[in-house]
Design a protein around this motif. Structure first.
Motif, mmCIF file in Angstrom:
data_model
loop_
_atom_site.group_PDB
_atom_site.id
_atom_site.type_symbol
_atom_site.label_atom_id
_atom_site.label_comp_id
_atom_site.label_asym_id
_atom_site.label_seq_id
_atom_site.Cartn_x
_atom_site.Cartn_y
_atom_site.Cartn_z
ATOM 1 N N SER A 1 15.512 -71.202 -3.903
ATOM 2 C CA SER A 1 16.070 -70.700 -2.665
ATOM 3 C C SER A 1 15.477 -69.159 -2.675
ATOM 4 N N GLN A 2 15.147 -68.426 -3.247
ATOM 5 C CA GLN A 2 14.548 -67.166 -3.079
ATOM 6 C C GLN A 2 12.917 -67.527 -2.811
ATOM 7 N N ILE B 1 11.401 -70.021 -1.645
ATOM 8 C CA ILE B 1 11.281 -70.745 -0.158
ATOM 9 C C ILE B 1 11.731 -69.479 0.903
ATOM 10 N N GLY B 2 12.507 -68.791 0.862
ATOM 11 C CA GLY B 2 12.858 -67.814 1.710
ATOM 12 C C GLY B 2 11.621 -66.676 1.623
ATOM 13 N N LEU C 1 9.714 -65.630 5.189
ATOM 14 C CA LEU C 1 9.479 -64.514 5.766
ATOM 15 C C LEU C 1 8.115 -64.028 5.926
ATOM 16 N N ALA D 1 17.155 -60.977 4.409
ATOM 17 C CA ALA D 1 16.855 -62.047 5.205
ATOM 18 C C ALA D 1 16.126 -63.246 4.397
ATOM 19 N N SER D 2 15.207 -62.790 3.610
ATOM 20 C CA SER D 2 14.528 -63.812 2.883
ATOM 21 C C SER D 2 15.506 -64.692 1.782
ATOM 22 N N GLN D 3 16.306 -63.841 1.392
ATOM 23 C CA GLN D 3 17.259 -64.812 0.552
ATOM 24 C C GLN D 3 18.415 -65.546 1.398
ATOM 25 N N ILE E 1 17.747 -66.950 4.355
ATOM 26 C CA ILE E 1 17.117 -68.043 4.945
ATOM 27 C C ILE E 1 16.815 -69.146 3.803
ATOM 28 N N GLY E 2 16.364 -68.572 2.571
ATOM 29 C CA GLY E 2 16.111 -69.517 1.475
ATOM 30 C C GLY E 2 17.323 -70.300 1.095
ATOM 31 N N LEU E 3 18.553 -69.591 1.146
ATOM 32 C CA LEU E 3 19.867 -70.170 1.025
ATOM 33 C C LEU E 3 20.276 -71.256 2.015
#
Lengths: 204, 204
Positions: free
Chosen positions: A160-161, A163-164, A168, B159-161, B163-165
């Motif tokens: 999840s981290q 991919i995020g 970004l 936001a990166s975490q 969006i990944g979530l």
């Protein structure tokens, strides 16, 4: 291999000749990986769908993992990329994972095809890439290598981290992440990945 | 308002009447937000593109932020959703942010339209949603509210975490994240968001 080798096992009147057979196996592999998932798709099923003998699948592509890498046209082999993460102590695994991950994504030759997969993250190929490529082949070996508890949960958090970060930094190119030095990205995200990999997980 | 009100300011022979004018403003707003970005698009430019007087844009939609929410057909107003995060201490901001975020995404009526936006994360609308919706309207007010240093960097990490979530839990539905209880998701990710929001950042 030669065309005559391929020709011996081609059936149903398909003309002997490597390129068509190879392409047909790839097409069947992509279709079945996408519809059934990697884990539920056997080489035998792919061979049947392609109307070829299973031995021909192995002959052309090697293992099922090899076929997956070929089917998704991955620019790097996840099994090779992940090796430096597995060799070393658990304490530094989060940082090593980030370094190999960024080394691939920061390499333009590798990034462009990977971006194509991630951009289609809701298409079957993009989903395969994340589920079976990232979660399966890249992150999958980490749990057993370090005898982690709850590897499925930990790898979902790690993914999840990652991919995020990809979204970004590489897809949306949001600053300052997009042009941040590799070392700073590593220093920023390594504690997060390390906690997901090896830290205490909250009780459910 | 009445049709005659709209009719007074419609120009270039467009027939008076609210529905067409409103739709034309929305279409122009979407096109310009997507091509120029939210920050670089003025209400005046939208009005010009729609061949209407700027006062009519305000009359129909209120502020430019209101127009953005309408243009993306957001199921919730980000400015309302973020309020509970801003009201309270910084120490609990990461947890509050996760709770309001999950309350929206776990609500099916809100989730379905949001999924449509995130799925098109490389389409202009999806990019607008992340850049100007998530980073701008949702996360934007957090920096000033808590007088944070380096708000742009911190919000990109947050936001990166997030969006990944979203990708793992709602788009790809990877287990155990997809069916994890809200409290457990909060307990898992709150320390990460809190560190990105308020923890020490590595020196560049």
């Amino acid at each position: 291999m030669t065309n005559s080798e391929a020709g011996r096992t081609s059936i149903r009147g398909r003309r002997p000749g490597a390129p068509d057979t190879r392409a047909q196996i790839l097409a069947s592999a992509r279709a079945l990986f996408a519809s059934r998932g990697f884990g539920s798709t056997s080489v035998r099923a792919i061979a049947a769908d392609a109307h070829v003998d299973p031995s021909l699948v192995h002959h052309y592509f090697g293992s099922k993992d090899d076929l997956f890498v070929a089917a998704l046209e991955l620019p790097v082999d996840p099994r090779v990329v992940i090796q430096p993460v597995l060799e070393g102590d658990l304490e530094g695994a989060g940082e090593r994972l980030l370094r190999v991950f960024l080394s691939v994504w920061d390499d333009e030759k590798a990034r462009l095809p990977l971006l194509g997969l991630v951009r289609g993250v809701v298409d079957p190929k993009g989903q395969q890439f994340v589920r079976d490529g990232l979660l399966g082949m890249v992150l999958g070996p980490i749990g057993p290598a370090f005898h982690l508890d709850e590897p499925q949960r930990r790898m979902a958090l790690v993914a999840s981290q990652m991919i995020g970060l990809v979204m970004l930094r590489y897809v949306l190119e949001v600053e300052p992440l997009a042009s941040m030095e590799t070392d700073l990205v590593v220093a920023t995200y390594a504690p997060t990945l390390q906690r997901y990999l090896a830290g205490p997980l909250p009780a459910s």
